[in-house]
Write a protein that holds these residues in place. Structure first.
Motif, short mmCIF file in Angstrom:
data_model
loop_
_atom_site.label_atom_id
_atom_site.label_comp_id
_atom_site.label_asym_id
_atom_site.label_seq_id
_atom_site.Cartn_x
_atom_site.Cartn_y
_atom_site.Cartn_z
N HIS A 8 1.17 0.65 -4.95
CA HIS A 8 0.30 -0.03 -3.98
C HIS A 8 1.02 -1.29 -3.46
O HIS A 8 1.13 -2.28 -4.18
CB HIS A 8 -1.03 -0.38 -4.66
CG HIS A 8 -2.10 -0.87 -3.72
ND1 HIS A 8 -3.44 -0.87 -4.06
CD2 HIS A 8 -2.05 -1.39 -2.48
CE1 HIS A 8 -4.16 -1.36 -3.07
NE2 HIS A 8 -3.33 -1.70 -2.09
N HIS A 10 2.13 -3.54 0.44
CA HIS A 10 1.95 -3.68 1.89
C HIS A 10 3.16 -4.31 2.55
O HIS A 10 3.69 -5.31 2.08
CB HIS A 10 0.71 -4.54 2.18
CG HIS A 10 -0.56 -3.91 1.69
ND1 HIS A 10 -1.28 -3.00 2.43
CD2 HIS A 10 -1.21 -4.03 0.50
CE1 HIS A 10 -2.33 -2.60 1.73
NE2 HIS A 10 -2.31 -3.20 0.55
N HIS A 41 -2.25 -0.72 5.22
CA HIS A 41 -3.68 -0.56 5.50
C HIS A 41 -3.94 0.36 6.69
O HIS A 41 -3.21 0.32 7.68
CB HIS A 41 -4.31 -1.92 5.86
CG HIS A 41 -4.50 -2.83 4.70
ND1 HIS A 41 -5.37 -2.55 3.67
CD2 HIS A 41 -3.95 -4.03 4.41
CE1 HIS A 41 -5.35 -3.55 2.80
NE2 HIS A 41 -4.49 -4.46 3.21
N GLU A 81 -3.22 3.13 2.63
CA GLU A 81 -4.46 2.68 1.99
C GLU A 81 -5.57 2.90 3.01
O GLU A 81 -5.72 2.12 3.96
CB GLU A 81 -4.41 1.21 1.57
CG GLU A 81 -5.71 0.80 0.88
CD GLU A 81 -5.72 -0.61 0.31
OE1 GLU A 81 -4.73 -1.35 0.46
OE2 GLU A 81 -6.76 -0.98 -0.29
N ASP A 231 -0.53 -4.17 -5.40
CA ASP A 231 -1.23 -4.58 -4.17
C ASP A 231 -0.55 -5.81 -3.57
O ASP A 231 -1.22 -6.71 -3.07
CB ASP A 231 -2.71 -4.87 -4.49
CG ASP A 231 -3.61 -4.71 -3.27
OD1 ASP A 231 -3.09 -4.53 -2.16
OD2 ASP A 231 -4.84 -4.77 -3.45
N HIS A 233 1.41 -8.19 -1.10
CA HIS A 233 1.56 -8.41 0.34
C HIS A 233 2.81 -9.25 0.61
O HIS A 233 3.10 -9.60 1.73
CB HIS A 233 0.31 -9.09 0.91
CG HIS A 233 -0.91 -8.19 0.91
ND1 HIS A 233 -1.54 -7.79 -0.24
CD2 HIS A 233 -1.57 -7.59 1.93
CE1 HIS A 233 -2.56 -6.99 0.08
NE2 HIS A 233 -2.61 -6.86 1.38
ZN LIG Z 1 -3.96 -3.10 -0.68
#
Ligand SMILES: [Zn+2]
Ligand SMILES: [Zn+2]
Length: 271
Positions: A8, A10, A41, A81, A231, A233
């Motif tokens: 996961h 981004h 996303h 996602e 997750d 970023h």
């Molecule tokens: Zn995410």
């Protein structure tokens, strides 16, 4: 080499991402990660507004290109996602049909008829209001688990990040034990995975999402497929917390975690 697979992450193709796919891959290799899935996303409720179609095309293209360059050093996969798929199921289907994905995270960031948890402050609100928001959230996740097309369910208990992590309100999740059980049973019956989101270990909150107890229950009910994700970023957050997450999984009785390729779960040993 660490057995770190981050499912996961981004890139700057996400509205809130900061680094290019190439830079993320370079940093992942530098950090010694073995696998990385870029899951930019695609929020169905704001699909047109935020131009997600173009973002997905760019993300997928950049990942495929990066695979040619980093392929022998990093197991790099193209994910998505998919947020709020039930807001428009036909559009969600179209989004998934547009490109070849290795991995689809199913996410609920917003509940139908409710404002975004990210945008609402729960500070000073009566606990009944918090409970009502969580009732609606778990209801939406259950529907998503039952109906949506995805591989692993992202960050179950997501609003807690804001309600407890940001606004400091203690929430006793036992109130939703039955609903959570139904969500877990649905995932197991449909052959879907459950994500251990370790973002809390690098964003200052310090908590796992969902918490350990939910993984222990998932295992008890027969759940086997777990994916791990930072997750992140930002490039510096890639892989952070995954090793700790694996230890927690092991303590719950899991010996394997999953990393997806061509939407098939590959089971890898926790060690
Ligand atoms: Zn995410
Ligand atoms: Zn998310």
């Amino acid at each position: 080499m660490l057995n770190i697979f981050d499912s996961h992450s981004h890139s700057d193709n996400s509205p809130d991402g900061h680094h290019s796919v190439t830079y993320l891959c370079e940093q992942a290799v530098e950090k010694g990660l073995m696998g990385l899935c870029i899951t930019d996303h695609c929020d169905i409720d704001i699909y047109k507004r935020d131009n997600f179609e173009l973002r997905m095309i760019n993300s997928n293209f950049e990942v495929r290109k990066a695979q040619l360059f980093f392929g022998d050093r990093l197991m790099l996969t193209a994910g998505i996602e998919l947020g709020q798929p039930l807001f428009d199921p036909a559009l969600a289907e179209r989004a998934l049909g547009l490109l070849n994905y290795d991995f689809v995270l199913g996410s609920v960031h917003v509940t139908r008829g409710w404002p975004d948890y990210y945008e609402v402050s729960y500070k000073g609100r009566p606990i009944e209001e918090v409970n009502a928001a969580m009732d609606a959230y778990f209801g939406e996740v259950l529907e998503t688990a039952k109906k949506a097309d995805f591989d692993s369910l992202a960050h179950l208990t997501y609003p807690i990040r804001y309600i407890s992590g940001r606004d400091g309100i203690e929430v006793d999740l036992r109130r939703w034990d039955d609903l959570i059980d139904e969500i877990l049973r649905t995932l197991i019956a449909r052959g879907k995975g459950l994500e251990l989101n370790v973002a809390g270990l690098h964003n200052g909150w310090g908590q796992l999402c969902p918490p350990k107890e939910i993984f222990a229950r998932y295992r008890e009910l027969g759940g086997e497929i777990v994916t791990l994700g930072s997750d992140s970023h930002l490039a510096q957050d890639l892989g952070v917390g995954i090793a700790e997450g694996m230890e927690v999984l092991q303590s719950c009785g899991f010996q394997y975690f999953a990393f997806y390729k061509k939407r098939q779960a590959r089971m890898l040993g926790i060690r």
